[in-house]
Design a protein around this motif. Structure first.
Motif, PDB file in Angstrom:
ATOM      1  N   ARG A  81      62.019  62.088   8.428  1.00 50.95           N
ATOM      2  CA  ARG A  81      62.466  62.603   7.143  1.00 50.95           C
ATOM      3  C   ARG A  81      61.256  63.126   6.373  1.00 50.95           C
ATOM      4  O   ARG A  81      61.292  64.224   5.816  1.00 50.95           O
ATOM      5  N   SER A  82      60.171  62.390   6.373  1.00 51.09           N
ATOM      6  CA  SER A  82      58.957  62.801   5.686  1.00 51.09           C
ATOM      7  C   SER A  82      58.419  64.102   6.271  1.00 51.09           C
ATOM      8  O   SER A  82      58.015  65.010   5.538  1.00 51.09           O
ATOM      9  N   ARG A  83      58.413  64.201   7.589  1.00 53.65           N
ATOM     10  CA  ARG A  83      57.933  65.410   8.256  1.00 53.65           C
ATOM     11  C   ARG A  83      58.809  66.607   7.879  1.00 53.65           C
ATOM     12  O   ARG A  83      58.305  67.693   7.584  1.00 53.65           O
ATOM     13  N   ALA A  84      60.126  66.414   7.855  1.00 56.22           N
ATOM     14  CA  ALA A  84      61.043  67.497   7.511  1.00 56.22           C
ATOM     15  C   ALA A  84      60.853  67.916   6.056  1.00 56.22           C
ATOM     16  O   ALA A  84      60.859  69.114   5.738  1.00 56.22           O
ATOM     17  N   GLU A  85      60.664  66.943   5.166  1.00 53.57           N
ATOM     18  CA  GLU A  85      60.444  67.266   3.757  1.00 53.57           C
ATOM     19  C   GLU A  85      59.129  68.017   3.573  1.00 53.57           C
ATOM     20  O   GLU A  85      59.053  68.954   2.778  1.00 53.57           O
TER      21      GLU A  85
END
Length: 64
Positions: free
Chosen positions: A41-45
């Motif tokens: 999720r952090s990578r996508a954000e």
């Protein structure tokens, strides 16, 4: 939570318990799933924010 029957790699589970300090197999599996989801999720954000910044920079760039 819903009970689910799955095959889990025993060595991966032992390592997860050892490294995380989880007190049970259930805790270790749930923790591993949360960590995995948070990382992605952090990578996508981050990618989303980078794309927004690049698009904004292109809009501000003089006469391309």
């Amino acid at each position: 939570m819903s009970p689910t029957w799955i095959d889990i790699d025993d060595e991966a589970l032992r390592e997860t318990i050892r490294f995380s300090g989880a007190r049970s197999e259930d805790e270790a599996v749930n923790l591993a799933l949360r960590v995995y989801a948070a990382r992605h999720r952090s990578r996508a954000e981050t990618m989303h924010e980078r794309n927004r910044a690049e698009a904004a920079a292109k809009r501000r760039a003089p006469g391309d």
